[in-house]
Design a protein around this motif. Structure first.
Motif, PDB file in Angstrom:
ATOM      1  N   LEU B 111       0.860  -1.317   0.024  1.00  0.00           N
ATOM      2  CA  LEU B 111       0.232  -0.036   0.004  1.00  0.00           C
ATOM      3  C   LEU B 111       0.789   1.174  -0.057  1.00  0.00           C
ATOM      4  CD1 LEU B 111      -2.948   0.954   0.134  1.00  0.00           C
ATOM      5  CD2 LEU B 111      -2.819   1.055   2.745  1.00  0.00           C
ATOM      6  N   ASP B 112       1.811   1.305   0.855  1.00  0.00           N
ATOM      7  CA  ASP B 112       3.029   2.400   0.906  1.00  0.00           C
ATOM      8  C   ASP B 112       3.492   2.780  -0.487  1.00  0.00           C
ATOM      9  OD1 ASP B 112       2.314   3.221   3.442  1.00  0.00           O
ATOM     10  OD2 ASP B 112       3.765   2.129   4.356  1.00  0.00           O
ATOM     11  N   ARG B 131      -8.380   5.347  -3.587  1.00  0.00           N
ATOM     12  CA  ARG B 131      -7.872   5.001  -4.906  1.00  0.00           C
ATOM     13  C   ARG B 131      -7.060   3.787  -5.043  1.00  0.00           C
ATOM     14  NH1 ARG B 131      -8.745   5.655 -10.004  1.00  0.00           N
ATOM     15  NH2 ARG B 131      -6.661   5.855 -11.199  1.00  0.00           N
ATOM     16  N   ALA B 132      -6.204   3.776  -4.087  1.00  0.00           N
ATOM     17  CA  ALA B 132      -5.049   2.721  -4.146  1.00  0.00           C
ATOM     18  C   ALA B 132      -5.611   1.347  -3.705  1.00  0.00           C
ATOM     19  CB  ALA B 132      -4.105   2.958  -3.048  1.00  0.00           C
ATOM     20  N   ALA B 137      -7.554  -3.877  -6.099  1.00  0.00           N
ATOM     21  CA  ALA B 137      -8.628  -4.761  -5.931  1.00  0.00           C
ATOM     22  C   ALA B 137      -8.844  -5.083  -7.388  1.00  0.00           C
ATOM     23  CB  ALA B 137      -9.781  -4.278  -5.203  1.00  0.00           C
ATOM     24  N   HIS B 138      -8.709  -4.059  -8.287  1.00  0.00           N
ATOM     25  CA  HIS B 138      -9.152  -4.231  -9.635  1.00  0.00           C
ATOM     26  C   HIS B 138      -7.994  -4.985 -10.290  1.00  0.00           C
ATOM     27  CE1 HIS B 138     -10.259  -3.350 -13.726  1.00  0.00           C
ATOM     28  NE2 HIS B 138      -8.900  -2.840 -14.224  1.00  0.00           N
ATOM     29  N   LEU B 139      -6.736  -4.977  -9.842  1.00  0.00           N
ATOM     30  CA  LEU B 139      -5.636  -5.830 -10.487  1.00  0.00           C
ATOM     31  C   LEU B 139      -5.720  -7.020  -9.951  1.00  0.00           C
ATOM     32  CD1 LEU B 139      -3.557  -2.653 -10.577  1.00  0.00           C
ATOM     33  CD2 LEU B 139      -3.814  -3.911 -12.397  1.00  0.00           C
ATOM     34  N   VAL B 163       1.933  -1.453 -11.691  1.00  0.00           N
ATOM     35  CA  VAL B 163       0.706  -0.830 -12.426  1.00  0.00           C
ATOM     36  C   VAL B 163      -0.261   0.040 -11.450  1.00  0.00           C
ATOM     37  CG1 VAL B 163      -1.314  -1.112 -13.978  1.00  0.00           C
ATOM     38  CG2 VAL B 163       0.907  -2.867 -14.200  1.00  0.00           C
ATOM     39  N   ALA B 164      -0.638  -0.472 -10.202  1.00  0.00           N
ATOM     40  CA  ALA B 164      -1.407   0.240  -9.625  1.00  0.00           C
ATOM     41  C   ALA B 164      -0.627   1.553  -9.206  1.00  0.00           C
ATOM     42  CB  ALA B 164      -1.683  -0.413  -8.249  1.00  0.00           C
TER      43      ALA B 164
END
Lengths: 418, 235
Positions: B111-112, B131-132, B137-139, B163-164
């Motif tokens: 996350l960081d 957003r992160a 989650a999307h990835l 990518v995130a």
């Protein structure tokens, strides 16, 4: 984020960072420790003898008089006649006097002839009186009181008979064999020359020299102890004496009067002033210690800079990532500088804590073994300045790896060769 | 270009004109590009073998290096006219970068790592957090991974986190430098689809650099770096 990065980056390299930190902590420990000990040593040295207003001896330099009367080092130039001593002791400004008679020794330790007033009036440090660890003051002609170090090094206990040698060498062929002394008291450690002294009464000194002339025993029968006790043992002369005044305001007046004494040439010194002057002569050593400690600190800081420089190679990828997400060269500069400051700050805090622990552990030991009383709290006003100075110096040394990081960030681009 | 022109004609996301680049002025330039234009939302496959100048081009497009001459215009902003600090700021806000490997700072949590990009783009904290998480989650990266140090992830997972990270600040341009070369063929196609889908969600312009022609069918436009770039004789 900058702080988090610096912190986690250091934590990521914790093995090398820890070693650097330890070396920093040790140099901080040394620097603060030496500063602390220096302060303590100066305080305790200049208070080797406190509460005594004047020391009077035969005419000589003030250092010489101080050395033989207080530190039992070197030799007196001459003696003072008993009459002169009595006359000055009777001066209206004088509260008390303690006669000192030197010239004999026991296995390398000086023997001091004095009176029981010595145990009452001798003060050291913050006016600490002498304290008996065992036994009592001398009473009989052939009683002796040992300093703490004498008793410890020679393993003497109460009741032990000791023979005093003529002269002050550790090996002497002329010994006062016929007149052994009995140990009746042992003093607690003081951290002063008292610890290394054998104390006997003035009469004792007189008694062992009966039948002696010119530094050697005369031929013929020596009187036995009972006969000696019956004699008049008032000495003809003493080496020096300590003076306490009714009012300290009289110190300089009396000093001048003694220095101008008509009957014989005398010198009176203020022990506090003379001790401080002697300490200043030792300031060279003190400064040398400082320089050495500073070098150790500098070496640790350069070690830290080296560690960070070496880490720049493995951090090329990190730099590229930070650049890619938009970190400027200045950001990299401050990241490394912050790591340096963090390390330095931890080093200062850790070193201070370490020093406190060392003092806490060592203090009772120093006090009981050497009579050195050291304050536990190493923090003083100037400690903060020293600590600040160390961190600032670290920051300056850290400019090197920080600058390298900055240059790297700008030149390496996003895809450095690995 | 003035403002009226910018509004009327949809200007390209990336425009290069008469660009030459080299490490020193005395040496012949490593790279020379007469003109290149990539429209907004376009997904370009930039093909070239190693040594063809891909990396130099990437550094130029990211504003890390400056051309010796010519203009590099990104989103209407001439990069070579900006100060170093402003270029860094521009990169943080408008450009995402994915490398072929080692995209993440290994000791920071997943996350960081993503939030790092948001930090430099000066996004507000709560918004960037949300957003992160959404991007991760999307990835296909479950929530439990977010707090783990990046080094504990597999290479495939790391590339997805990258990518995130590259997309968290919603950049207009995404530069990908062989992001699949460390992946095996099974995960590679899935990764590219995910990358393209993520870029499409934000209408992000994607410049994908690779030496692997097999990936070309995924993209709407392909360019050969060697045709684009007239390299100096020594390079």
């Amino acid at each position: 984020m900058l702080f988090k990065l610096a912190r986690q980056s250091l934590w990521n390299r914790r093995s090398t960072a820890a070693l650097t930190l330890v070396s920093l902590m040790i140099s901080v420990l040394l620097l603060l420790g030496i500063d602390h000990l220096r302060n303590q040593a100066r305080d305790s040295f200049s208070q080797t003898l406190s509460g005594t207003d004047l020391i009077v001896g035969a005419r000589s330099g003030q250092l010489n008089l101080l050395l033989y009367a207080v530190f039992r080092m070197g030799n007196p130039t001459n003696n003072i006649s008993w009459e002169s001593y009595q006359e000055i002791a009777g001066h209206p400004a004088v509260a008390w006097t303690v006669p000192l008679s030197l010239g004999d020794s026991h296995r390398g330790f000086r023997v001091l002839g004095t009176t029981t007033d010595y145990f009452e009036h001798y003060r050291y440090g913050q006016r600490h009186p002498l304290r008996f660890a065992e036994g009592r003051a001398f009473d009989d002609v052939y009683d002796a009181v040992l300093g703490a170090q004498v008793a410890r090094e020679l393993g003497y206990t109460l009741g032990r008979e000791i023979v005093v040698a003529h002269g002050t060498g550790s090996v002497s062929f002329a010994r006062h064999e016929d007149h052994p002394f009995t140990v009746v008291g042992i003093l607690a450690p003081t951290g002063t020359p008292v610890d290394r002294t054998v104390h006997v009464s003035l009469e004792g000194i007189e008694a062992i020299h009966i039948g002696w002339g010119d530094g050697a025993p005369r031929r013929g029968a020596q009187p036995d102890p009972e006969q000696v006790r019956a004699m008049d043992l008032t000495p003809e002369s003493i080496t020096a004496f300590m003076v306490g005044l009714n009012s300290r305001a009289m110190t300089f007046t009396l000093q001048r009067q003694i220095n101008d004494y008509r009957q014989e040439p005398l010198t009176a010194i203020l022990p506090g002033v003379a001790l401080t002057e002697l300490w200043q002569m030792l300031a060279m050593v003190e400064n040398l210690l400082y320089v050495i400690t500073f070098m150790v600190l500098l070496a640790s800081l350069i070690g830290m800079a080296t560690m960070l420089l070496a880490s720049m190679k493995e951090r090329q990828r990190e730099v590229a990532i930070l650049r890619a997400v938009g970190a400027s060269g200045g950001y990299l500069f401050w990241l490394i500088e912050l790591e340096v400051l963090l390390l330095a700050l931890l080093g200062v805090i850790g070193g201070t804590v370490l020093l406190s622990i060392v003092l806490w552990v060592a203090q009772p030991l120093l006090a009981s073994e050497f009579g050195l009383f050291i304050a536990l709290n190493p923090l003083q006003d100037q400690t903060l300045w020293i600590a600040g100075g160390i961190v600032a110096l670290a920051g300056v040394v850290g400019l090197v790896p920080a600058w390298v990081g900055y240059r790297r960030a700008l030149s390496d681009g996003l895809n450095p060769r690995l | 270009m003035d403002k009226s022109a910018r509004n009327s004609v949809p200007e390209p996301a990336i425009a290069l004109r008469d660009v030459s680049f080299g490490w020193s002025r005395s040496a012949p330039p490593l790279l020379r590009i007469e003109s290149l234009a990539i429209a907004r939302g376009e997904r370009v496959f930039l093909y070239g073998p190693s040594g063809s100048g891909k990396t130099s081009l990437l550094n130029l497009l990211a504003g890390v290096n400056l051309p010796q001459s010519g203009d590099i215009t990104l989103l209407g902003e001439k990069l070579n006219r900006l100060s170093g600090r402003k270029r860094d700021r521009f990169r943080a806000r408008h450009i995402g970068v994915v490398f072929q490997q080692f995209n993440l700072i290994p000791y920071l949590s997943v996350l960081d790592n993503v939030l790092l990009a948001a930090h430099f783009a000066r996004l507000p904290g709560p918004e960037s957090h949300a957003r992160a998480r959404e991007l991760l989650a999307h990835l296909g990266l479950e929530d439990a991974l977010a707090t783990r140090p990046a080094r504990t992830l597999s290479v495939g997972q790391q590339q997805r986190v990258a990518v995130a990270r590259a997309l968290v600040a919603e950049p207009e341009i995404l530069l990908a430098d062989e992001p699949t070369s460390a992946l095996d063929s099974d995960t590679r196609d899935a990764f590219i689809e995910l990358l393209l889908a993520s870029a499409a969600r934000n209408n992000t312009t994607l410049v994908f650099v690779s030496h692997d022609r097999a990936l070309q069918p995924h993209f709407s436009r392909a360019l050969d770096v060697r045709e684009l770039v007239h390299q100096g004789e020594t390079a």
